[in-house]
Design a protein around this motif. Structure first.
Motif, PDB file in Angstrom:
ATOM      1  N   GLU A 191     -72.962 133.259  23.778  1.00 14.26           N
ATOM      2  CA  GLU A 191     -74.316 132.937  24.237  1.00 14.26           C
ATOM      3  C   GLU A 191     -75.126 132.261  23.143  1.00 14.26           C
ATOM      4  O   GLU A 191     -75.994 131.436  23.435  1.00 14.26           O
ATOM      5  N   ASN A 250     -70.699 132.123  39.125  1.00 14.75           N
ATOM      6  CA  ASN A 250     -71.844 132.978  38.802  1.00 14.75           C
ATOM      7  C   ASN A 250     -71.895 133.294  37.313  1.00 14.75           C
ATOM      8  O   ASN A 250     -72.967 133.276  36.689  1.00 14.75           O
ATOM      9  N   TYR A 251     -70.736 133.599  36.748  1.00 12.73           N
ATOM     10  CA  TYR A 251     -70.678 133.915  35.318  1.00 12.73           C
ATOM     11  C   TYR A 251     -71.134 132.717  34.490  1.00 12.73           C
ATOM     12  O   TYR A 251     -71.936 132.858  33.552  1.00 12.73           O
ATOM     13  N   THR A 254     -74.934 132.031  34.680  1.00 14.91           N
ATOM     14  CA  THR A 254     -75.675 132.965  33.816  1.00 14.91           C
ATOM     15  C   THR A 254     -75.492 132.609  32.348  1.00 14.91           C
ATOM     16  O   THR A 254     -76.456 132.604  31.565  1.00 14.91           O
TER      17      THR A 254
END
Length: 347
Positions: A191, A250-251, A254
């Motif tokens: 991230e 979806n992962y 995000t």
């Protein structure tokens, strides 16, 4: 007596005819024997194919076998040469990219100094002239604003490369965004940017903060006529996070948003004044968006493709009038526009 002569003469004629027939028969048989001998030489034993054709076939096979032997002997050398050339080109690519970036930076600086439109803007200039002739005020303003935005984004890009030539940054096709290729910016599933990526984002934040002041509002000062003669206003600066194709939709969506948020945090910690820049409606211009794997810029089947798609784009969105009343007449007209957009105007 005469009868005897006639008899002898008849017998001699019959004998002459017999000898002549015998000679013809012998001659005919001789010719047949010669023909049989000729055809025998043209037929291979046990075959019904002319020997000449068999010889031609054998000659062709011999030539093909020779060519095949030559190819087999040289194909490994050819493959080796191709691989060596590919390695040379890959080694030269980074040098070429850096040189192109340097030349683009010099060219942009020269164009700004001479006030010459970039080549990419020539079509836009033609459209602008045409729209002016057609008398469409909204189209004229939008075309002018797009040209000004491209100049701004290109100027920011040039300054970033000048500050650190290792930063891989491209201008989007529309000229509305800076695309920072991955290449070590984000590790897989990470991230936060890598330490090197963090340093690059700090440089980028500083350049953007210095360049956008003419197109936004802040507590200290708003847009200035000398650096924004066409009254072009930024509506948002969107930090967009992207991923490679590994993982679910979806992962990745995000993860893309988290990457955008992490870069947002790095930029505002580096330049707190970025939080003070507002658009025409008083909203912060800096914002975050996540796009996951949906907008790749590289083929992931090629080495380095996934790394390149794990990236950040910074997109510059401009204010676009919805009708002639909301076209900025000049920078002194901002108060009227704000009242009009807020619904408090009497127009």
């Amino acid at each position: 007596m005469r009868a005897g002569l006639r008899q002898r003469r008849h017998e001699e004629e019959e004998e002459s005819v017999f000898i002549s027939m015998t000679d013809m028969t012998v001659g005919f048989l001789f010719i047949v024997i010669l023909l049989l001998a000729f055809f025998a030489t043209q037929i291979a034993p046990g075959e019904m194919v002319p020997k000449r054709q068999l010889d031609e076939r054998d000659d062709r096979i011999a030539v093909l076998e020779e060519e095949l032997a030559i190819f087999e002997g040289s194909k490994n050398d050819s493959l080796t040469r191709v691989l060596e050339r590919l390695k040379e080109l890959e080694a030269q690519r980074h040098e070429t990219d850096a040189e192109l970036a340097r030349l683009r930076s010099l060219l942009t600086a020269l164009r700004v100094e001479l006030r010459v439109a970039p080549d990419d803007d020539l079509l836009a200039e033609v459209r602008l002239l045409k729209q002016r002739q057609e008398g469409n005020p909204i189209a004229v303003y939008n075309a002018t604003a797009e040209n000004s935005r491209r100049e701004l984004v290109e100027r920011i890009r040039s300054r970033i490369v000048a500050a650190d030539s290792s930063i891989a940054v491209n201008l989007s096709e529309r000229g509305d965004a800076l695309q920072f290729r991955g290449e070590g910016l984000f590790a897989k599933r990470a991230e936060e940017p890598s330490p090197e990526g963090r340093k690059r984002m700090e440089i980028i934040a500083g350049v953007i903060a210095q360049e956008i002041g003419c197109f936004v509002f802040s507590e200290a000062v708003g847009p200035q006529t000398e650096c924004n003669p066409h009254s072009v206003l930024l509506d948002a600066i969107q930090i967009e996070g992207h991923t490679d194709s590994d993982g679910t939709d979806n992962y990745n969506m995000t993860l893309g948003a988290l990457r955008g948020s992490s870069v947002f945090g790095i930029m505002v910690r580096t330049r707190e004044d970025l939080l003070n820049f507002d658009n025409l409606q008083g909203q912060p211009v800096l914002m975050v968006a996540g796009f996951g794997e949906g907008r790749p810029i590289a083929d992931e089947a090629i080495e380095g493709g996934k790394d390149a798609n794990r990236r950040i784009d910074i997109r510059f969105l401009i204010f676009s009038p919805t009708n002639e009343q909301t076209i900025p007449r000049n920078l002194a007209d901002i108060a009227r526009l704000r009242d009009l957009l807020s619904g408090t105007s009497q127009e």
